[in-house]
Structures are given as structure tokens and as C-alpha cells.
Design an enzyme around this catalytic site. Structure first.
Site, PDB file in Angstrom:
ATOM      1  N   GLY A  26      67.523  46.057 -54.028  1.00 36.15           N
ATOM      2  CA  GLY A  26      66.454  46.232 -55.005  1.00 36.15           C
ATOM      3  C   GLY A  26      66.878  45.753 -56.378  1.00 36.15           C
ATOM      4  N   GLN A  27      66.015  45.968 -57.354  1.00 39.02           N
ATOM      5  CA  GLN A  27      66.310  45.478 -58.703  1.00 39.02           C
ATOM      6  C   GLN A  27      67.585  46.102 -59.282  1.00 39.02           C
ATOM      7  OE1 GLN A  27      62.871  44.459 -61.399  1.00 39.02           O
ATOM      8  NE2 GLN A  27      61.894  46.068 -60.195  1.00 39.02           N
ATOM      9  N   LEU A  28      67.657  47.436 -59.266  1.00 35.75           N
ATOM     10  CA  LEU A  28      68.810  48.108 -59.840  1.00 35.75           C
ATOM     11  C   LEU A  28      70.056  47.891 -59.002  1.00 35.75           C
ATOM     12  CD1 LEU A  28      70.030  49.927 -61.982  1.00 35.75           C
ATOM     13  CD2 LEU A  28      69.200  51.922 -60.693  1.00 35.75           C
ATOM     14  N   ALA A  77      64.416  53.872 -52.697  1.00 36.47           N
ATOM     15  CA  ALA A  77      63.196  54.653 -52.929  1.00 36.47           C
ATOM     16  C   ALA A  77      62.005  53.956 -52.311  1.00 36.47           C
ATOM     17  CB  ALA A  77      62.955  54.849 -54.425  1.00 36.47           C
ATOM     18  N   TYR A  78      60.983  54.742 -52.027  1.00 45.67           N
ATOM     19  CA  TYR A  78      59.669  54.206 -51.677  1.00 45.67           C
ATOM     20  C   TYR A  78      58.951  54.018 -53.001  1.00 45.67           C
ATOM     21  CZ  TYR A  78      55.079  53.812 -49.399  1.00 45.67           C
ATOM     22  OH  TYR A  78      53.855  53.384 -48.964  1.00 45.67           O
ATOM     23  N   THR A  79      58.725  52.769 -53.406  1.00 49.94           N
ATOM     24  CA  THR A  79      58.188  52.499 -54.739  1.00 49.94           C
ATOM     25  C   THR A  79      56.817  51.831 -54.731  1.00 49.94           C
ATOM     26  OG1 THR A  79      59.388  50.397 -54.804  1.00 49.94           O
ATOM     27  CG2 THR A  79      60.478  52.325 -55.773  1.00 49.94           C
ATOM     28  N   TYR A 142      53.179  59.128 -55.133  1.00 49.98           N
ATOM     29  CA  TYR A 142      54.525  58.637 -55.439  1.00 49.98           C
ATOM     30  C   TYR A 142      55.248  59.589 -56.385  1.00 49.98           C
ATOM     31  CZ  TYR A 142      58.026  55.869 -57.968  1.00 49.98           C
ATOM     32  OH  TYR A 142      59.180  55.441 -58.579  1.00 49.98           O
ATOM     33  N   LYS A 146      58.674  61.889 -55.715  1.00 48.97           N
ATOM     34  CA  LYS A 146      59.864  61.717 -56.557  1.00 48.97           C
ATOM     35  C   LYS A 146      60.265  63.044 -57.215  1.00 48.97           C
ATOM     36  CE  LYS A 146      61.859  58.427 -57.432  1.00 48.97           C
ATOM     37  NZ  LYS A 146      63.083  57.859 -56.785  1.00 48.97           N
TER      38      LYS A 146
END
Length: 287
Positions: A26-28, A77-79, A142, A146
Site C-alpha cells: 500500500g501507500q504507507l 486495512a480495508y480502505t 469504514y 476502524k
């Protein structure tokens, strides 16, 4: 098997502290991979869903037993915010149940857990920068999953560090910046929501802050906020992207009511970063 950063050095690194990064594609997670070279005092284990599936939380402890990390950075995560409205059970499995498993294992094995959360745990109606102890009231599926993940992490391992962030973008994956660049090249004009306020988070800045926290060996569990400094709307963000990229597309601001989505978005997501800067001395650049 998981990707060991510097796999040829694995024997040499066996006495180093291990950092397990979930959601590494992912991005992070991708930004953490790009920064790992600068943190040679650690052995990094990068995993994605093919190696560590959060859709099967019952398998998590076995994976952690086999790899025995000293630190866990949970970027998985489910984003898919809108899709979560129709898949709340799957979102909860990944954002809550799997996090609970990570926290249980980390507590039992004296590992340190950093879990990434979101501004969506708030109702988005504040008029001042949100602090960590402000009341939570997520307005979509969402955000609810979280928040349950946050509760589970702190219940199972009170020393967990939870970092709430917002408006994440990077050179990796899909994000607002990439979408705007593409659309501005394809279209003569573009409408962007102007009544949702926050601050972007460059994922590399967040990755740097996380690794700095681990490196400083000063662990203080709890909830922290991190985004870049500055206050803008999505419309302002789009204008900044247009200016930097020197594009000619006309960008118009519109109210959220003209851009309905399945999931309700917060109108205000500006995060107060004073706690993370005072506790860990991390640098928070301007957007």
C-alpha cells in the site's frame, strides 16, 4: 514466504530488532520500504495479503510465531470507504478482528504495535483541529470498523501506539493526487468538493515519523494524530496540484451535496498534531 529486506543479510541480521510491516504494497507500506535503507539497525519483514491474510485472522498468530517480530507496523486495512457500506462484515474482519489478533500476540510476546487509523472515527462536524481525546462518532461503516480496531488494539495491548491520519497520498498506489493529475490531463474542466476541510498526509512523512518513533526507543502507548500541517479543502488541494504540475484544466469548487457518495464523508478532518510532536519530537512538514 515474506520478503525480508536484505534477505542475503538474514544470518547477519538475526540479532537485530525485527520490524514487521503489514500491508507493505500500500501507500504507507511502500514508503516504509523506500526508507528502510536508512534504518540499517533493524531487520525489516514486509508482508502483503498473499503472505499474511487479514481475511483469515485465525492464521495471524501462527505467522507471527514463525517470524517473531519485535515491532509490528500495521498498514493493512480495508480502505474502500464506499464499498464498505455494502461489505461491512469484510471491512470489520480486516479493520477490527485482525487488529485484535495482532494486539493479543504483541502483548503476549512483549512486541510493540503501531496501528494506523483514520480521521473517519470522528463525525466531521468540529470547527477546530481535532485532538486525540475528542469524542468519536464515525458516520460510515469504514469509520466504525476502524474505531472498533482502535478499541481492540488498546484493550488487548494498552501499550499500542495508534496513529490517526487523513488524506493520504504518495507516489505509490491510488490516491487523490494521481487521480487529479490524470483527470486534469484528460479534461478541460473539473469539479472538486470545496466544503470538506482537512490537511493532506504525504505517506513518506508519516513513514519517516513512524520509523523515528521506533528508533528513539522512547515508547509511550496511546492515540496520536499525524497529517501534514496546513488547512485546505479538496478544491484547494486540487488547485495546488494544478499549479505545481502546470496544467491548464479549469477547476471549479462545488458543495458536497452535488457529489453524493454511498458513504458520508467528514466535513472537517483537520488534526491537531501537538501530542505526537511533544511526545516523540517528530517533524511534521507543511502540506
Amino acid at each position: 514466504s515474506p520478503l525480508f529486506f536484505g534477505d542475503s543479510m538474514h544470518t547477519f541480521c538475526k540479532n537485530m530488532k525485527k520490524i514487521l510491516v503489514t500491508g507493505s504494497n500500500g501507500q504507507l507500506g511502500s514508503e516504509l520500504q523506500s526508507l528502510a535503507f536508512a534504518f540499517s539497525g533493524f531487520e525489516f519483514i514486509f508482508t502483503d495479503r498473499s503472505q499474511l491474510s487479514f481475511e483469515k485472522p485465525e492464521t495471524i498468530s501462527e505467522f507471527l510465531d514463525a517470524n517473531a517480530p519485535d515491532f509490528i507496523i500495521n498498514c493493512a486495512a480495508y480502505t474502500a470507504v464506499d464499498k464498505a457500506e455494502s461489505e461491512p462484515e469484510l471491512a470489520d474482519l480486516i479493520n477490527h478482528t485482525a487488529v485484535e489478533a495482532l494486539a493479543k500476540w504483541s502483548f503476549l510476546h512483549h512486541a510493540k504495535l503501531i496501528h494506523i487509523s483514520t480521521d473517519y472515527v470522528f463525525d466531521g462536524t468540529s470547527a477546530s483541529p481535532l485532538k486525540e481525546d475528542d469524542a468519536t462518532d464515525p458516520q460510515n461503516a469504514y469509520g466504525k470498523t476502524k474505531l472498533r480496531g482502535e478499541y481492540a488494539a488498546l484493550k488487548e495491548n494498552p501499550e499500542s501506539i495508534i496513529i490517526r491520519t487523513s488524506w493520504v497520498y504518495s507516489e505509490f498506489g491510488n490516491n487523490f493526487v494521481k487521480t487529479m493529475l490524470r483527470l486534469m490531463k484528460e479534461r478541460d474542466s473539473l469539479n472538486v468538493v470545496e466544503d470538506q476541510i482537512g490537511s493532506p498526509t504525504y505517506a513518506k512523512d508519516l513513514a519517516q515519523a513512524i520509523l523515528d518513533i521506533i528508533s528513539k526507543n522512547k515508547w509511550t502507548g496511546g492515540i496520536y494524530n499525524f497529517s501534514n500541517e496546513g488547512e485546505i479543502s479538496w478544491f484547494d488541494f486540487a488547485l495546488a496540484i494544478k499549479e505545481i504540475a502546470k496544467l491548464n484544466c479549469e477547476v471549479n469548487g462545488i458543495p458536497s451535496s452535488q457529489f453524493p457518495t454511498p458513504a458520508k464523508r467528514p466535513a472537517y478532518s483537520l488534526l491537531d498534531k501537538s501530542k505526537i510532536t511533544q511526545t516523540f519530537g517528530v517533524v511534521v512538514p507543511d502540506y
